[in-house]
Design a protein around this motif. Structure first.
Motif, short mmCIF file in Angstrom:
data_model
loop_
_atom_site.label_atom_id
_atom_site.label_comp_id
_atom_site.label_asym_id
_atom_site.label_seq_id
_atom_site.Cartn_x
_atom_site.Cartn_y
_atom_site.Cartn_z
N ARG A 128 0.83 -1.20 0.00
CA ARG A 128 0.00 0.00 0.00
C ARG A 128 0.87 1.26 0.00
O ARG A 128 0.57 2.23 -0.71
N LEU A 129 1.93 1.24 0.80
CA LEU A 129 2.83 2.39 0.82
C LEU A 129 3.52 2.57 -0.53
O LEU A 129 3.74 3.71 -0.98
N LEU A 130 3.88 1.45 -1.18
CA LEU A 130 4.51 1.55 -2.49
C LEU A 130 3.57 2.15 -3.52
O LEU A 130 3.99 2.92 -4.40
N ALA A 131 2.30 1.81 -3.42
CA ALA A 131 1.33 2.37 -4.36
C ALA A 131 1.14 3.87 -4.15
O ALA A 131 0.73 4.59 -5.08
N GLN A 132 1.43 4.38 -2.95
CA GLN A 132 1.26 5.79 -2.66
C GLN A 132 2.54 6.60 -2.81
O GLN A 132 2.55 7.80 -2.50
N ALA A 133 3.64 5.97 -3.25
CA ALA A 133 4.91 6.68 -3.40
C ALA A 133 4.79 7.74 -4.48
O ALA A 133 4.19 7.51 -5.54
N LYS A 134 5.40 8.90 -4.23
CA LYS A 134 5.30 10.03 -5.16
C LYS A 134 6.64 10.41 -5.77
O LYS A 134 6.67 10.96 -6.87
N THR A 135 7.72 10.13 -5.08
CA THR A 135 9.04 10.49 -5.61
C THR A 135 9.83 9.22 -5.92
O THR A 135 9.51 8.13 -5.46
N LEU A 136 10.88 9.41 -6.71
CA LEU A 136 11.70 8.27 -7.11
C LEU A 136 12.44 7.68 -5.92
O LEU A 136 12.58 6.46 -5.80
N SER A 137 12.94 8.52 -5.03
CA SER A 137 13.65 8.02 -3.85
C SER A 137 12.73 7.20 -2.95
O SER A 137 13.12 6.14 -2.44
N GLU A 138 11.50 7.67 -2.75
CA GLU A 138 10.54 6.90 -1.97
C GLU A 138 10.23 5.56 -2.64
O GLU A 138 10.11 4.54 -1.97
N LEU A 139 10.11 5.60 -3.96
CA LEU A 139 9.81 4.37 -4.70
C LEU A 139 10.93 3.34 -4.53
O LEU A 139 10.67 2.15 -4.26
#
Length: 318
Positions: free
Chosen positions: A183-194
């Motif tokens: 779920r957190l991966l689906a909500q990632a917005k930046t490349l670093s977060e991804l």
């Protein structure tokens, strides 16, 4: 009135006063008890009514089971038990007995996990590993023992119920962590977060896969028991279990140990000498040949000594 009559009247008045005060106190106590009982009855009725435990001030343990803190007891059929067994049987025909042992395992829904056979002119032997359903473990062991003359039997059990429950709880928790990571991966917005979330999710999925593999392994061991049967021909030696022997002490024990060590050391020394002897022979021949040639060419030549000249004659004395 005389003085004696006044004393009698005073004592009578005191007695009447005491009796009157005692009756009044008893009446007040009785009325208090009655009022307390009257107040307790509605309280009991109110506590017995549905939903009374949810009101403020109610006992938190009122609706708890009586053995809430006691350890959980499992029935025998609910327990996870690993059965392992081994036995040795002396038979007339090893190959025929091995075929019959395989048939016994397959008849109850099992299979052959390993088959090792050896034979020569003196003896024949076969070691077969069978996997059979756990409920038929004892029956299969008894049937295998009847193939011939039983020489040895060893049956072991391991209760892994607690380990299985702990593993189930860990798998459930890890699956929740994996779902949360997705779920957190689906909500990632930046490349670093991804990138960070993908690495964390991969780690969680690997841990979950490892736990599930352990669960499958444990389920396999509890569902299918392992039996190792050794079939021996009449001339074969039965396997002897290693028994712990008491340590021998004393002069004879020391002498025996010293002699054994000496023989072992001599055996090692002779082995080393035997391995080095070909090298000594191969190296000795050219070395001695070179030394002989060197001594031959360096030998000094023989020189003929020259005789000394004769001394002159002494002069005559005057």
């Amino acid at each position: 009135m005389s003085q004696r009559k006044w004393w009698r009247v005073g004592l009578a008045a005191c007695a009447v006063a005491l009796v009157t005060s005692g009756c009044g106190a008893g009446g007040s106590d009785d009325s208090g008890s009655a009022s307390s009982a009257g107040e307790a009855a509605p309280a009991r009725d109110q506590a017995a009514a549905p939903g009374a435990a949810e009101k403020p001030g109610a006992d938190a343990n009122q609706g708890a089971p009586p053995n809430a803190g006691a350890p959980v007891k499992f029935r025998l059929e609910d327990r996870a038990i690993i059965y392992t067994g081994s036995l040795s049987v002396r038979v007339e025909d090893v190959n025929a007995a091995a075929t019959e042992a395989t048939s016994i395992a397959t008849a109850v829904g099992g299979f052959v996990g390993g088959d090792k056979r050896s034979s020569n002119d003196r003896y024949a032997e076969a070691t077969i590993t069978l996997r059979v359903p756990a409920p038929r473990f004892t029956a299969v062991v008894d049937q295998l023992a009847k193939l011939g003359e039983q020489q040895q039997r060893d049956v072991n059990t391991e209760d892994v119920t607690e380990e299985a429950l702990d593993l189930d709880a860990r798998i459930t928790s890890q699956r929740a962590r994996v779902d949360s990571g997705r779920r957190l991966l689906a909500q990632a917005k930046t490349l670093s977060e991804l990138v960070t979330l993908e690495g964390e999710l991969a780690k969680r999925e690997a841990d979950l896969a490892s736990l599930e593999a352990k669960k499958r392994r444990m389920a396999d061991l509890t569902a299918l028991s392992t039996i190792t049967v050794t079939l021996l021909a009449p001339g074969a030696k039965a396997p002897v279990e290693e028994e712990e022997k008491e340590e021998e002490i004393g002069f004879l024990a020391g002498l025996k140990g010293g002699w054994t060590a000496l023989v072992a050391s001599l055996s090692v020394l002779l082995t080393v000498l035997g391995a080095l002897l070909p090298w000594f022979v191969a190296l000795a021949v050219p070395v001695f040949g070179a030394l002989w040639l060197a001594r031959r060419f360096r030998r000094p030549r023989t020189v003929t000594p020259v005789p000394p000249a004769p001394a002159p004659p002494a002069a005559p004395a005057p």
